[in-house]
Design an enzyme around this catalytic site. Structure first.
Site, PDB file in Angstrom:
ATOM      1  N   ASP A  35      68.372  62.606  28.403  1.00 36.61           N
ATOM      2  CA  ASP A  35      69.493  63.075  27.586  1.00 36.61           C
ATOM      3  C   ASP A  35      70.789  62.957  28.389  1.00 36.61           C
ATOM      4  O   ASP A  35      70.832  63.322  29.573  1.00 36.61           O
ATOM      5  CB  ASP A  35      69.253  64.535  27.160  1.00 36.61           C
ATOM      6  CG  ASP A  35      70.156  64.957  26.005  1.00 36.61           C
ATOM      7  OD1 ASP A  35      69.625  65.268  24.927  1.00 36.61           O
ATOM      8  OD2 ASP A  35      71.400  64.968  26.188  1.00 36.61           O
ATOM      9  N   ASP A  61      71.792  58.028  30.204  1.00 35.03           N
ATOM     10  CA  ASP A  61      72.204  57.436  28.930  1.00 35.03           C
ATOM     11  C   ASP A  61      71.143  56.455  28.436  1.00 35.03           C
ATOM     12  O   ASP A  61      70.641  55.652  29.243  1.00 35.03           O
ATOM     13  CB  ASP A  61      73.537  56.703  29.168  1.00 35.03           C
ATOM     14  CG  ASP A  61      74.281  56.436  27.890  1.00 35.03           C
ATOM     15  OD1 ASP A  61      73.726  55.761  26.998  1.00 35.03           O
ATOM     16  OD2 ASP A  61      75.419  56.925  27.770  1.00 35.03           O
ATOM     17  N   THR A 136      67.710  59.147   9.342  1.00 35.32           N
ATOM     18  CA  THR A 136      68.250  60.101   8.380  1.00 35.32           C
ATOM     19  C   THR A 136      68.193  59.570   6.949  1.00 35.32           C
ATOM     20  O   THR A 136      68.199  58.351   6.732  1.00 35.32           O
ATOM     21  CB  THR A 136      69.721  60.400   8.756  1.00 35.32           C
ATOM     22  OG1 THR A 136      70.328  61.153   7.721  1.00 35.32           O
ATOM     23  CG2 THR A 136      70.532  59.121   8.947  1.00 35.32           C
ATOM     24  N   ASP A 137      68.216  60.495   5.989  1.00 39.03           N
ATOM     25  CA  ASP A 137      68.284  60.084   4.572  1.00 39.03           C
ATOM     26  C   ASP A 137      69.671  59.542   4.211  1.00 39.03           C
ATOM     27  O   ASP A 137      69.834  58.902   3.168  1.00 39.03           O
ATOM     28  CB  ASP A 137      67.909  61.248   3.649  1.00 39.03           C
ATOM     29  CG  ASP A 137      68.804  62.477   3.781  1.00 39.03           C
ATOM     30  OD1 ASP A 137      69.721  62.486   4.630  1.00 39.03           O
ATOM     31  OD2 ASP A 137      68.573  63.453   3.030  1.00 39.03           O
ATOM     32  N   GLU A 138      70.669  59.781   5.082  1.00 39.67           N
ATOM     33  CA  GLU A 138      72.044  59.367   4.736  1.00 39.67           C
ATOM     34  C   GLU A 138      72.191  57.857   4.661  1.00 39.67           C
ATOM     35  O   GLU A 138      73.157  57.358   4.094  1.00 39.67           O
ATOM     36  CB  GLU A 138      73.046  59.952   5.737  1.00 39.67           C
ATOM     37  CG  GLU A 138      73.015  61.452   5.769  1.00 39.67           C
ATOM     38  CD  GLU A 138      74.302  62.096   6.265  1.00 39.67           C
ATOM     39  OE1 GLU A 138      75.303  61.393   6.442  1.00 39.67           O
ATOM     40  OE2 GLU A 138      74.272  63.316   6.471  1.00 39.67           O
ATOM     41  N   TYR A 162      78.958  57.475  10.525  1.00 35.12           N
ATOM     42  CA  TYR A 162      77.675  57.965  11.056  1.00 35.12           C
ATOM     43  C   TYR A 162      76.496  57.271  10.373  1.00 35.12           C
ATOM     44  O   TYR A 162      75.619  56.698  11.024  1.00 35.12           O
ATOM     45  CB  TYR A 162      77.565  59.492  10.880  1.00 35.12           C
ATOM     46  CG  TYR A 162      76.150  60.005  11.022  1.00 35.12           C
ATOM     47  CD1 TYR A 162      75.507  59.985  12.259  1.00 35.12           C
ATOM     48  CD2 TYR A 162      75.435  60.482   9.922  1.00 35.12           C
ATOM     49  CE1 TYR A 162      74.198  60.431  12.397  1.00 35.12           C
ATOM     50  CE2 TYR A 162      74.131  60.929  10.046  1.00 35.12           C
ATOM     51  CZ  TYR A 162      73.505  60.903  11.284  1.00 35.12           C
ATOM     52  OH  TYR A 162      72.208  61.339  11.418  1.00 35.12           O
ATOM     53  N   SER A 163      76.476  57.319   9.029  1.00 28.23           N
ATOM     54  CA  SER A 163      75.294  56.766   8.341  1.00 28.23           C
ATOM     55  C   SER A 163      75.219  55.256   8.506  1.00 28.23           C
ATOM     56  O   SER A 163      74.119  54.693   8.594  1.00 28.23           O
ATOM     57  CB  SER A 163      75.253  57.184   6.876  1.00 28.23           C
ATOM     58  OG  SER A 163      76.437  56.836   6.206  1.00 28.23           O
ATOM     59  N   LYS A 166      73.621  54.691  11.844  1.00 30.23           N
ATOM     60  CA  LYS A 166      72.177  54.965  11.799  1.00 30.23           C
ATOM     61  C   LYS A 166      71.462  53.854  11.012  1.00 30.23           C
ATOM     62  O   LYS A 166      70.365  53.433  11.379  1.00 30.23           O
ATOM     63  CB  LYS A 166      71.892  56.331  11.154  1.00 30.23           C
ATOM     64  CG  LYS A 166      72.302  57.528  11.990  1.00 30.23           C
ATOM     65  CD  LYS A 166      71.548  57.671  13.308  1.00 30.23           C
ATOM     66  CE  LYS A 166      70.099  58.061  13.118  1.00 30.23           C
ATOM     67  NZ  LYS A 166      69.453  58.358  14.439  1.00 30.23           N
ATOM     68  N   ASN A 191      68.460  67.032   5.616  1.00 30.56           N
ATOM     69  CA  ASN A 191      69.195  67.991   6.456  1.00 30.56           C
ATOM     70  C   ASN A 191      68.272  69.040   7.067  1.00 30.56           C
ATOM     71  O   ASN A 191      67.560  69.740   6.334  1.00 30.56           O
ATOM     72  CB  ASN A 191      70.228  68.737   5.614  1.00 30.56           C
ATOM     73  CG  ASN A 191      71.415  67.875   5.279  1.00 30.56           C
ATOM     74  OD1 ASN A 191      71.267  66.841   4.619  1.00 30.56           O
ATOM     75  ND2 ASN A 191      72.589  68.281   5.713  1.00 30.56           N
ATOM     76  N   ASN A 192      68.331  69.174   8.368  1.00 28.94           N
ATOM     77  CA  ASN A 192      67.560  70.203   9.084  1.00 28.94           C
ATOM     78  C   ASN A 192      68.398  71.459   9.304  1.00 28.94           C
ATOM     79  O   ASN A 192      69.627  71.387   9.348  1.00 28.94           O
ATOM     80  CB  ASN A 192      67.172  69.697  10.476  1.00 28.94           C
ATOM     81  CG  ASN A 192      66.063  68.660  10.476  1.00 28.94           C
ATOM     82  OD1 ASN A 192      65.300  68.582  11.414  1.00 28.94           O
ATOM     83  ND2 ASN A 192      65.965  67.853   9.433  1.00 28.94           N
TER      84      ASN A 192
END
Ligand code: NAD
Ligand code: DAU
Length: 356
Positions: A35, A61, A136-138, A162-163, A166, A191-192
């Protein structure tokens, strides 16, 4: 035996590492946790693992191919579980560069390091190796009211930086399987919410602002719909996909729990009224409608039938049980909240909310 987790000091990654080591089925395996400790990474999420030899933290990284190569050669993990990303839509609107760097270029570098490592493996070790990409679902874009929920075959229509970043990473993962045969798995989750969620996202922001007597900033009319999943259920879904998922497949993960934002905010207010009543009156008095997010997706909903049918996974928490656990966690962890709100957090709040 070990696995390499990227982004394991973030919200979902740290929950995943803690759950992995607590689960008797997986807890015998070391987690190597890579991380970069951006603003979103927080080692205090993993404080209970101090002195536990099964957790090896590496500050670095995902874009550092030499480092990742060394970790793969040194630990010979049987899998990579890839969480590391820039994850906040509003930040991607104000500064998309970091999203392209980590989510696209970083995933590319990680895939190349994984490919070089996997190509040199032989026999059982090669057959068992997996690269699990957490997405993600986005990436599927926005749904009209009443339209069927996203299946794994829904076209990719990302709308935010962002989406889009991804979606690009999902495409790279797919291509590394199709072209090079890298044994990949991809999960696309809704969404979590839950413990260790950084208070820039809707649910933790509403809890910490309410407790501080600050306005609860609802974007636009608050009727945008998200499908909320308790983070522990996302982690159990990832474990199921890693254990039994078919190589090259994608699995949608969701909570069967579509709710408009305003309903989420009022549910949090009601729980706080019950658990920590304010002398100033009901928390809902703090709800403030503010200028909407540019390009705001109206609705996400996940059709999670494939993962249930193929892998027998279903969420264990309902929204009612999960949100109660979450609000209680924030009430019990005021120190954690104070720590993450120091440093650059105030600058972020000023940048995002100052002009709304
Ligand atoms: P987060 O922002 O809380 O954590 C991201 C972690 O990645 C941090 O620890 C950060 O330090 C680390 N990181 C960032 N850039 C890095 C780099 N270049 N190299 C190494 N580490 C780096 O994110 P999260 O909410 O826990 O999300 C984790 C993953 O799950 C992301 O890939 C996200 O797209 C995906 N996801 C999140 C949600 C959600 O609701 N939060 C839902 C579906 C999918
Ligand atoms: O759908 C999965 C995605 O969920 C993940 O891929 C992302 O990493 C994660 O951040 C999340 O994205 P959202 O944009 O849906 O989450 P966020 O918590 O930022 O916002 C949830 C909804 O609440 C969204 O409609 C915007 C709204 N919102 C958010 C904030 C921060 C507000 O109304 N006010 C706010 O202050």
């Amino acid at each position: 035996m070990s696995i390499l987790v990227t982004g394991g000091a973030g919200f979902i990654g740290s929950n995943f590492v803690l759950d992995w080591l607590a689960d008797p089925a997986t807890g015998g395996e070391t987690v190597v946790n890579l991380d970069a400790l951006t603003y979103a990474g927080n080692l205090s999420n993993l404080a209970t693992l101090q002195g536990d030899a099964r957790h090896v933290f590496v500050h670095g990284d995902i874009g550092d191919r030499a480092l990742v190569g060394q970790l793969l050669a040194g630990h010979r993990p049987r899998a990579i579980v890839h969480f590391a990303a820039e994850s906040h839509v509003d930040r991607s609107i104000l500064g998309p560069g970091a999203f392209i760097k980590t989510n696209v270029e970083g995933t590319f570098a990680l895939l190349e390091a994984a490919r070089a490592h996997w190509s040199a493996l032989e026999g059982e070790e090669r057959a068992a190796f997996r690269f699990l990409h957490v997405s993600t679902d986005e990436v599927y874009g926005s749904l009209a009211p009443g339209a069927p929920a996203f299946t794994e075959n829904h076209p990719y229509e990302p709308n935010s930086p962002y989406s889009a970043s991804k979606a690009a990473s999902d495409h790279l993962v797919r291509a590394w399987h199709h072209t090079y045969g890298l044994p990949v798995l991809t999960t696309n989750c809704s969404n979590n919410y839950g413990p260790y969620h950084f208070p820039e996202k809707l649910i933790p922001l509403m809890i910490v602002n309410a407790l501080a007597g600050k306005p609860l900033p609802v974007y636009g009319d608050g009727m945008q719909v998200r499908d909320w999943l308790y983070v522990g259920d996302h982690c159990s879904a990832i474990r199921a996909v890693l254990a039994r998922g078919r190589v090259g497949q994608t699995y949608n993960v969701g909570g069967w729990n579509e709710k408009p934002n305003i309903e989420i905010v009022t549910a949090i207010c009601s729980l706080l009224d019950e658990l920590r009543p304010s002398p100033a009156g009901p928390y809902a008095r703090l709800v403030t409608h503010v200028k909407d997010r540019p390009g705001h997706d109206r609705r996400y909903a996940i059709d999670a039938r494939k993962i249930e049918r193929e892998l027998g996974w279903r969420p264990a928490e309902t929204f009612e049980t999960g949100i109660r656990r979450t609000v209680r966690w924030y009430l019990d962890h005021a120190d954690w909240v104070a720590e993450v709100q120091s440093g650059g957090y105030r600058d972020w709040v000023a940048a995002n909310y100052g002009r709304r």
